[in-house]
Design a protein around this motif. Structure first.
Motif, PDB file in Angstrom:
ATOM      1  N   LEU A  62      -5.076  -8.041  -2.833  1.00  9.76           N
ATOM      2  CA  LEU A  62      -3.986  -6.826  -2.709  1.00  9.76           C
ATOM      3  C   LEU A  62      -2.619  -7.371  -2.368  1.00  9.76           C
ATOM      4  N   VAL A  63      -2.375  -8.236  -1.657  1.00 10.92           N
ATOM      5  CA  VAL A  63      -1.051  -8.254  -0.872  1.00 10.92           C
ATOM      6  C   VAL A  63      -0.388  -9.231  -1.933  1.00 10.92           C
ATOM      7  N   ALA A  64      -1.026 -10.103  -2.828  1.00  4.45           N
ATOM      8  CA  ALA A  64      -0.323 -10.825  -3.879  1.00  4.45           C
ATOM      9  C   ALA A  64       0.036  -9.985  -4.976  1.00  4.45           C
ATOM     10  N   ASN A  65      -0.991  -9.170  -5.383  1.00  2.51           N
ATOM     11  CA  ASN A  65      -0.613  -8.337  -6.447  1.00  2.51           C
ATOM     12  C   ASN A  65       0.474  -7.253  -6.069  1.00  2.51           C
ATOM     13  N   TYR A  66       0.428  -6.851  -4.897  1.00  2.00           N
ATOM     14  CA  TYR A  66       1.598  -5.919  -4.572  1.00  2.00           C
ATOM     15  C   TYR A  66       2.826  -6.547  -4.736  1.00  2.00           C
ATOM     16  N   GLU A  67       3.013  -7.838  -3.766  1.00  5.78           N
ATOM     17  CA  GLU A  67       4.251  -8.307  -3.997  1.00  5.78           C
ATOM     18  C   GLU A  67       4.886  -8.560  -5.259  1.00  5.78           C
ATOM     19  N   LYS A  68       3.819  -9.139  -6.138  1.00  5.93           N
ATOM     20  CA  LYS A  68       4.312  -9.389  -7.419  1.00  5.93           C
ATOM     21  C   LYS A  68       4.810  -8.191  -8.236  1.00  5.93           C
ATOM     22  N   HIS A  96      16.477  -0.285   2.504  1.00  6.70           N
ATOM     23  CA  HIS A  96      15.506   0.846   2.535  1.00  6.70           C
ATOM     24  C   HIS A  96      14.016   0.319   1.910  1.00  6.70           C
ATOM     25  N   GLN A  97      14.204  -0.053   0.594  1.00  3.28           N
ATOM     26  CA  GLN A  97      13.155  -0.492  -0.066  1.00  3.28           C
ATOM     27  C   GLN A  97      12.193  -1.326   0.480  1.00  3.28           C
ATOM     28  N   THR A  98      12.870  -2.620   1.316  1.00  2.34           N
ATOM     29  CA  THR A  98      12.435  -3.483   1.857  1.00  2.34           C
ATOM     30  C   THR A  98      11.641  -3.193   3.031  1.00  2.34           C
ATOM     31  N   GLN A  99      12.020  -2.180   3.698  1.00  2.00           N
ATOM     32  CA  GLN A  99      11.350  -1.466   5.061  1.00  2.00           C
ATOM     33  C   GLN A  99      10.034  -0.710   4.321  1.00  2.00           C
ATOM     34  N   MET A 100      10.160  -0.036   3.285  1.00  2.00           N
ATOM     35  CA  MET A 100       9.205   0.770   2.797  1.00  2.00           C
ATOM     36  C   MET A 100       8.075  -0.436   2.369  1.00  2.00           C
ATOM     37  N   LYS A 101       8.641  -1.440   1.609  1.00  2.00           N
ATOM     38  CA  LYS A 101       7.798  -2.548   1.331  1.00  2.00           C
ATOM     39  C   LYS A 101       6.848  -3.288   2.450  1.00  2.00           C
ATOM     40  N   ASP A 102       7.657  -3.229   3.568  1.00  2.00           N
ATOM     41  CA  ASP A 102       6.938  -4.013   4.765  1.00  2.00           C
ATOM     42  C   ASP A 102       5.787  -2.953   5.202  1.00  2.00           C
ATOM     43  N   MET A 103       6.092  -1.587   5.175  1.00  2.00           N
ATOM     44  CA  MET A 103       5.240  -0.752   5.821  1.00  2.00           C
ATOM     45  C   MET A 103       4.090  -0.619   4.822  1.00  2.00           C
ATOM     46  N   GLN A 104       4.282  -0.698   3.488  1.00  2.00           N
ATOM     47  CA  GLN A 104       3.147  -0.794   2.750  1.00  2.00           C
ATOM     48  C   GLN A 104       2.234  -1.863   2.886  1.00  2.00           C
ATOM     49  N   MET A 106       1.832  -3.876   5.328  1.00  2.00           N
ATOM     50  CA  MET A 106       0.964  -3.655   6.611  1.00  2.00           C
ATOM     51  C   MET A 106      -0.538  -3.061   6.148  1.00  2.00           C
ATOM     52  N   GLY A 107      -0.108  -1.929   5.547  1.00  5.65           N
ATOM     53  CA  GLY A 107      -1.361  -1.269   5.358  1.00  5.65           C
ATOM     54  C   GLY A 107      -2.193  -2.021   4.343  1.00  5.65           C
ATOM     55  N   LEU A 108      -1.870  -2.512   3.425  1.00  2.54           N
ATOM     56  CA  LEU A 108      -2.574  -3.390   2.268  1.00  2.54           C
ATOM     57  C   LEU A 108      -3.213  -4.696   3.084  1.00  2.54           C
ATOM     58  N   LYS A 109      -2.632  -4.978   4.236  1.00  2.00           N
ATOM     59  CA  LYS A 109      -3.195  -6.369   4.734  1.00  2.00           C
ATOM     60  C   LYS A 109      -4.301  -5.667   5.739  1.00  2.00           C
ATOM     61  N   MET A 110      -4.359  -4.675   6.229  1.00  2.00           N
ATOM     62  CA  MET A 110      -5.132  -3.900   7.077  1.00  2.00           C
ATOM     63  C   MET A 110      -6.296  -3.550   6.271  1.00  2.00           C
ATOM     64  N   ALA A 111      -6.426  -3.083   4.997  1.00  2.00           N
ATOM     65  CA  ALA A 111      -7.283  -2.634   3.832  1.00  2.00           C
ATOM     66  C   ALA A 111      -8.039  -4.028   3.552  1.00  2.00           C
TER      67      ALA A 111
END
Length: 123
Positions: A62-68, A96-104, A106-111
């Motif tokens: 999840l995390v790698a796919n999201y970051e890419k 702002h986009q980077t802040q949104m990315k960081d929040m997302q 966190m959720g993906l890492k938890m999932a």
């Protein structure tokens, strides 16, 4: 309705822009919403929030796919907004986009952790 995800970000974008002394006028704000919508709907990025989210989650990485996909979308978004956001606005928007990315993330890492736990028998 189709632009709801973009419109939901406007308060945060406005706050970031104003904190940097680079507020947006209504016309620029409307263009930004359209640019964000265009990039979101035309990108090949996985949708981790819509109806296909569970299918994406089950694929793993999840995390790698999201970051890419995030990097690719941001490049497209910078190209879209380069013509109407000035340098200060562009920097504030990217913040702002980077802040949104960081929040997302966190959720993906938890999932991802929860899914790993489920595969390991919940241990």
């Amino acid at each position: 309705k189709k632009r709801l995800p973009e419109k939901q970000q406007l308060d945060g974008i406005r706050a970031t822009m104003e904190s940097k002394g680079a507020p947006l006028d209504e016309a620029t704000e409307a263009r930004l919403v359209e640019s964000m919508f265009k990039v979101r709907t035309e990108s090949k990025a996985p949708d981790f929030s819509g109806p296909g989210a569970m299918a994406e989650l089950s694929k793993g990485n999840l995390v790698a796919n999201y970051e890419k996909s995030w990097e690719s979308q941001q490049a497209a978004l910078r190209a879209e907004t380069a013509g109407y956001l000035d340098a200060t606005q562009q920097a504030a928007f990217q913040e702002h986009q980077t802040q949104m990315k960081d929040m997302q993330l966190m959720g993906l890492k938890m999932a991802e952790q929860m899914m790993k736990g489920g595969k390991d028998g919940g241990e």
